[in-house]
Motif scaffolding. Structure first.
Motif, PDB file in Angstrom:
ATOM      1  N   VAL A 179       0.821  -1.220   0.000  1.00  0.00           N
ATOM      2  CA  VAL A 179       0.000   0.000   0.000  1.00  0.00           C
ATOM      3  C   VAL A 179       0.850   1.264   0.000  1.00  0.00           C
ATOM      4  O   VAL A 179       0.566   2.213  -0.741  1.00  0.00           O
ATOM      5  N   LEU A 180       1.894   1.308   0.814  1.00  0.00           N
ATOM      6  CA  LEU A 180       2.676   2.542   0.923  1.00  0.00           C
ATOM      7  C   LEU A 180       3.327   2.952  -0.397  1.00  0.00           C
ATOM      8  O   LEU A 180       3.357   4.152  -0.698  1.00  0.00           O
ATOM      9  N   PRO A 181       3.881   2.021  -1.221  1.00  0.00           N
ATOM     10  CA  PRO A 181       4.473   2.471  -2.491  1.00  0.00           C
ATOM     11  C   PRO A 181       3.470   3.077  -3.465  1.00  0.00           C
ATOM     12  O   PRO A 181       3.889   3.708  -4.448  1.00  0.00           O
ATOM     13  N   ALA A 182       2.183   2.893  -3.234  1.00  0.00           N
ATOM     14  CA  ALA A 182       1.184   3.472  -4.134  1.00  0.00           C
ATOM     15  C   ALA A 182       0.795   4.892  -3.748  1.00  0.00           C
ATOM     16  O   ALA A 182      -0.012   5.509  -4.444  1.00  0.00           O
ATOM     17  N   GLN A 183       1.373   5.435  -2.675  1.00  0.00           N
ATOM     18  CA  GLN A 183       0.982   6.768  -2.203  1.00  0.00           C
ATOM     19  C   GLN A 183       1.856   7.849  -2.841  1.00  0.00           C
ATOM     20  O   GLN A 183       2.979   7.596  -3.277  1.00  0.00           O
ATOM     21  N   THR A 184       1.345   9.060  -2.835  1.00  0.00           N
ATOM     22  CA  THR A 184       2.037  10.178  -3.480  1.00  0.00           C
ATOM     23  C   THR A 184       3.390  10.458  -2.851  1.00  0.00           C
ATOM     24  O   THR A 184       4.361  10.772  -3.545  1.00  0.00           O
ATOM     25  N   SER A 185       3.479  10.334  -1.533  1.00  0.00           N
ATOM     26  CA  SER A 185       4.714  10.682  -0.831  1.00  0.00           C
ATOM     27  C   SER A 185       5.788   9.611  -0.920  1.00  0.00           C
ATOM     28  O   SER A 185       6.890   9.824  -0.416  1.00  0.00           O
ATOM     29  N   PHE A 186       5.476   8.486  -1.552  1.00  0.00           N
ATOM     30  CA  PHE A 186       6.466   7.407  -1.565  1.00  0.00           C
ATOM     31  C   PHE A 186       7.710   7.793  -2.366  1.00  0.00           C
ATOM     32  O   PHE A 186       8.807   7.291  -2.095  1.00  0.00           O
ATOM     33  N   GLY A 187       7.563   8.688  -3.338  1.00  0.00           N
ATOM     34  CA  GLY A 187       8.725   9.105  -4.110  1.00  0.00           C
ATOM     35  C   GLY A 187       9.813   9.686  -3.228  1.00  0.00           C
ATOM     36  O   GLY A 187      11.003   9.414  -3.416  1.00  0.00           O
ATOM     37  N   GLY A 188       9.419  10.513  -2.245  1.00  0.00           N
ATOM     38  CA  GLY A 188      10.406  11.072  -1.333  1.00  0.00           C
ATOM     39  C   GLY A 188      11.088  10.004  -0.514  1.00  0.00           C
ATOM     40  O   GLY A 188      12.304  10.069  -0.270  1.00  0.00           O
ATOM     41  N   ALA A 189      10.336   8.979  -0.061  1.00  0.00           N
ATOM     42  CA  ALA A 189      10.937   7.893   0.705  1.00  0.00           C
ATOM     43  C   ALA A 189      11.913   7.099  -0.148  1.00  0.00           C
ATOM     44  O   ALA A 189      13.006   6.739   0.295  1.00  0.00           O
ATOM     45  N   TRP A 190      11.552   6.832  -1.404  1.00  0.00           N
ATOM     46  CA  TRP A 190      12.397   6.016  -2.270  1.00  0.00           C
ATOM     47  C   TRP A 190      13.683   6.759  -2.642  1.00  0.00           C
ATOM     48  O   TRP A 190      14.740   6.145  -2.779  1.00  0.00           O
ATOM     49  N   LEU A 191      13.603   8.066  -2.789  1.00  0.00           N
ATOM     50  CA  LEU A 191      14.801   8.836  -3.090  1.00  0.00           C
ATOM     51  C   LEU A 191      15.679   9.033  -1.857  1.00  0.00           C
ATOM     52  O   LEU A 191      16.833   9.441  -1.981  1.00  0.00           O
ATOM     53  N   SER A 192      15.137   8.770  -0.663  1.00  0.00           N
ATOM     54  CA  SER A 192      15.942   8.819   0.561  1.00  0.00           C
ATOM     55  C   SER A 192      16.692   7.515   0.764  1.00  0.00           C
ATOM     56  O   SER A 192      17.879   7.510   1.093  1.00  0.00           O
ATOM     57  N   VAL A 193      16.013   6.400   0.593  1.00  0.00           N
ATOM     58  CA  VAL A 193      16.611   5.058   0.631  1.00  0.00           C
ATOM     59  C   VAL A 193      15.842   4.215  -0.372  1.00  0.00           C
ATOM     60  O   VAL A 193      14.697   3.848  -0.115  1.00  0.00           O
ATOM     61  N   PRO A 194      16.420   3.903  -1.534  1.00  0.00           N
ATOM     62  CA  PRO A 194      15.686   3.147  -2.564  1.00  0.00           C
ATOM     63  C   PRO A 194      15.403   1.711  -2.114  1.00  0.00           C
ATOM     64  O   PRO A 194      16.246   0.823  -2.222  1.00  0.00           O
ATOM     65  N   SER A 195      14.226   1.482  -1.585  1.00  0.00           N
ATOM     66  CA  SER A 195      13.813   0.141  -1.158  1.00  0.00           C
ATOM     67  C   SER A 195      12.320   0.156  -0.918  1.00  0.00           C
ATOM     68  O   SER A 195      11.699   1.221  -0.858  1.00  0.00           O
ATOM     69  N   PHE A 196      11.740  -1.017  -0.798  1.00  0.00           N
ATOM     70  CA  PHE A 196      10.316  -1.098  -0.479  1.00  0.00           C
ATOM     71  C   PHE A 196      10.146  -1.213   1.035  1.00  0.00           C
ATOM     72  O   PHE A 196      11.031  -1.708   1.735  1.00  0.00           O
ATOM     73  N   PRO A 197       9.020  -0.769   1.566  1.00  0.00           N
ATOM     74  CA  PRO A 197       8.802  -0.818   3.023  1.00  0.00           C
ATOM     75  C   PRO A 197       8.166  -2.138   3.440  1.00  0.00           C
ATOM     76  O   PRO A 197       7.159  -2.560   2.877  1.00  0.00           O
ATOM     77  N   GLU A 198       8.740  -2.799   4.433  1.00  0.00           N
ATOM     78  CA  GLU A 198       8.091  -3.989   4.990  1.00  0.00           C
ATOM     79  C   GLU A 198       7.024  -3.598   6.007  1.00  0.00           C
ATOM     80  O   GLU A 198       6.138  -4.392   6.312  1.00  0.00           O
ATOM     81  N   HIS A 199       7.139  -2.405   6.573  1.00  0.00           N
ATOM     82  CA  HIS A 199       6.163  -1.921   7.546  1.00  0.00           C
ATOM     83  C   HIS A 199       6.275  -0.410   7.579  1.00  0.00           C
ATOM     84  O   HIS A 199       7.134   0.178   6.906  1.00  0.00           O
ATOM     85  N   ALA A 200       5.413   0.231   8.343  1.00  0.00           N
ATOM     86  CA  ALA A 200       5.330   1.690   8.335  1.00  0.00           C
ATOM     87  C   ALA A 200       6.349   2.365   9.247  1.00  0.00           C
ATOM     88  O   ALA A 200       6.415   3.584   9.292  1.00  0.00           O
TER      89      ALA A 200
END
Length: 692
Positions: A371-392
């Protein structure tokens, strides 16, 4: 039965005496020693997982050994209750007992899983671990009811100190690596990561430290806890349970020695983890844990009339600080690496609850990964550490994503039903220590999703079981006779057997799911590493069909993750399935527009397209590039190599001009557009497994 004593300041008032601290000295001493040594049983499970993985060339996570031990305790304890009726009392079967609401929370997650979860493999693990933890908590509670005293609390603290100490020792330098690897138990044993050791063990340590602090205060300021120090409380305080200051325990020399040892080992280990000794990776959560322990210790020293207002003020301050962390863009831009990533994840979790259904019901167990990678703010998270989230990386927000306000409500009722008896008995040092442990656990839950892993769940089950048992201690908060624990009787043996059946079911279910760890399954990170190994072997064999089949299975288990559809598009192109490749690539850039590789591939496809298809690709590219530019402008300048490379690649891709806008041919001259063939491309090397 506890008696009463006269209050000399208010002669007409009476207060009950504390329940004796040595009512079951032999049993309490044995149980305390068992609790102190219980974490050592985690080490054989860690060694078994690591040894099996090395022998069978299967990827395993030794830190998941806690799931195996939880299952074993729930199964053995459940059989004990089923056969003997155990020592369960009527108190544990009260209708407002927290276990009922915790069971409803597990059933809510199970219903979501059965209804169809976006990440079914991770969801099954999440639900089974919570069921096993509930079963273990029930067994611990049944064992401790009527026996819990300061010896048990010292045992809990010793268990936490043991976990923290093992984590430090396992990372000591040794020949060929670290001591944990050379001993065959793995790094940062027993939980596999220092963050989870901190989140799980420090609340247990807090209970014993608070108890020791009360004993010290009683030694230097004995007058503060005497029978005459009773004050008049207001109506609200009387409703919640009035008391004077918390009484310090009267300990023997052996108990003082044990408490000092627990304090020394636990605090020293916590400081080592906070400073990054010897692993070189500081666990910043340890500083928060130590600060929380100190704050709660000071809180227990205050007069009882100050407890409620100070607790409310502290809770309000935490809520305001959390809101600032999530919504202040300056804090995110000033953060670095994983800190910025976690702040972005928090925003993603809030965005995922933007519609009423998601807010109320959530998305399903362990669905943050989908769910989290589908959100608008996920781009900022991915550019901080390129990975998928296992939890919030935030317990409350993780619960919100999993089950919405319904799950939050069930767990909140269970928590209130656990804390209210402790609050009413907070003059009792045992209950004060357990209450402080929950406060520390709550503080640590705001910086990490510790309960996404079995290790912290194991510790929470110990704390919950002890807290439920403490609800049967003498009621020192209100006038009247103490609530005495009742001996087993035919009327309680039946309910005890029902509890045994519930614990047994949770343990067996967890054991079955835990067995997947020996077949290359297990948590998302393991499945990712296994799948990427299979993809590499398929590339070496020039077999794109096998690589695509592996990625499809991974997608079915965990969802599209952060780059999975982009990888699938490359293999679909190699198999000449061009329409499917374009569709997968569109899904990828819509979901994660900051993935420069997918943007570049879609741009090259657009250069070969024409007509209606070109127009459709123009719309997708323009939208994705606009979103990517916005995320890049908000992303912090990270020193992490992977983040710098991702930002640099995206910046270069956005600087490349797009082809001229496509024009639709007149209807009379229009011809069916042939699908544009993506240029031949080699599969990109698989991304590194995400940090847990």
């Amino acid at each position: 039965m506890a008696g009463t004593t006269r209050n000399q300041r208010h002669p007409g008032a009476a207060r009950p005496e504390l329940a004796p601290d040595d009512s079951h000295p032999g049993a309490a001493t044995v149980l305390g020693m068992l609790l102190a040594g219980l974490p050592l049983l985690l080490l054989p499970f860690c060694a078994m997982l690591l040894g099996y993985g090395r022998a069978e060339h299967v990827v395993t996570m030794p830190g998941r050994g806690a799931a195996g031990l939880m299952a074993l305790i729930a199964i053995v304890g459940g059989l004990w209750l089923l056969i003997t009726g155990g020592s369960a009392r009527r108190r544990i079967m009260a209708w407002f007992h927290p276990a009922w609401f915790a069971a409803l929370a597990v059933l809510w997650l199970l219903a979501w899983y059965l209804a169809g979860s976006p990440a079914p493999a991770a969801g099954l693990i999440r639900v089974s671990e919570r069921g096993g933890a509930l079963g273990m908590a029930l067994i611990v509670s049944a064992l401790l009811i009527g026996r819990i005293d300061s010896r048990i609390v010292i045992g809990l603290g010793a268990a936490g100190a043991t976990i923290l100490g093992c984590t430090v020792l396992a990372d000591l330098p040794a020949e060929g690596g670290v001591l944990g690897d050379s001993l065959g138990i793995g790094r940062s044993t027993p939980f596999g990561l220092t963050n989870f050791a901190v989140g799980g063990a420090m609340p247990l340590l807090a209970a014993a430290v608070i108890l020791a602090g009360l004993a010290v205060r009683n030694l230097f300021f004995p007058g503060r806890s005497g029978p005459d120090q009773v004050h008049q409380d207001g109506p609200l305080s009387r409703r919640l349970g009035s008391a004077d200051q918390v009484v310090g325990p009267a300990w023997s020399v052996q108990q003082v020695t044990a408490a000092v040892a627990v304090f020394a080992v636990g605090v020293t280990a916590s400081l080592c983890l906070a400073l990054g000794l010897p692993s070189g990776d500081p666990a910043r959560g340890a500083w928060i844990g130590l600060a929380a322990i100190g704050a709660v210790l000071v809180w227990t020293w205050l007069p009882a009339r100050w407890h409620l207002p100070t607790a409310l003020l502290g809770g309000l301050a935490v809520i305001i600080a959390q809101g600032a962390l999530v919504y202040d863009p300056g804090l995110i831009r000033g953060a670095e690496g994983s800190t910025a990533q976690r702040l972005w994840f928090a925003r993603c979790a809030v965005e995922s609850a933007s519609d009423p259904v998601s807010l109320l019901c959530g998305h399903g167990p362990a669905t943050a990964i989908a769910v989290l990678p589908a959100q608008t703010s996920f781009g900022g998270a991915w550019l901080s550490v390129p990975s998928f989230p296992e939890h919030a990386h935030h317990e409350v927000l993780d619960v919100l994503v999993d089950g919405g306000l319904v799950l939050i409500g069930l767990l909140a009722v269970a928590l209130v039903a656990t804390l209210v008896p402790l609050w009413k008995r907070r003059r009792d040092p045992v209950c004060a220590g357990l209450l402080g442990a929950w406060a520390v656990a709550g503080g640590l839950s705001l910086i990490e999703s510790h309960l996404s892993q079995p290790g912290p769940l194991f510790c929470l089950a110990l704390l919950a079981g002890a807290s439920w048992a403490a609800a049967t201690r003498g009621d020192v908060a209100a006038p009247g006779p103490a609530i005495a624990a009742e001996a087993p009787s035919p009327s309680t043996a039946g309910p005890a057997r029902w509890l045994g059946l519930l614990a047994l079911a949770g343990g067996v279910w967890l054991a079955v799911v835990f067995a997947q760890d020996f077949r290359g399954g297990g948590p998302p990170q393991v499945r990712w590493v296994v799948a990427m190994g299979q993809v590499r072997r398929a590339d070496q064999s020039n077999d794109p069909a096998a690589a695509l089949a592996t990625l499809d299975r991974l997608r079915a288990d965990l969802g599209p993750l952060d780059t999975l559809d982009g990888m699938r598009a490359m293999y679909l192109g190699q198999l000449n399935r061009f329409d499917e490749a374009v569709a997968a690539l569109i899904l990828q850039v819509n979901r994660n527009p900051v993935d420069a590789g997918s943007l570049a591939l879609l741009r090259r496809i657009r250069e070969r397209a024409s007509g209606v298809q070109a127009q459709a690709l123009d719309a997708v590219l323009n939208k994705a590039r606009a979103a990517a530019a916005l995320s890049l402008a908000k992303a912090p300048n990270s020193r992490q190599e992977s983040a710098k490379n991702a930002q640099q690649a995206l910046r270069k891709e956005l600087e490349r001009p797009l082809p001229p806008a496509a024009q639709t041919a007149p209807p009379a001259q229009a011809a069916p557009p042939a699908p544009a063939q993506p240029p031949p491309a080699q599969a990109a090397p698989p991304a590194q497994p995400p940090p847990s």
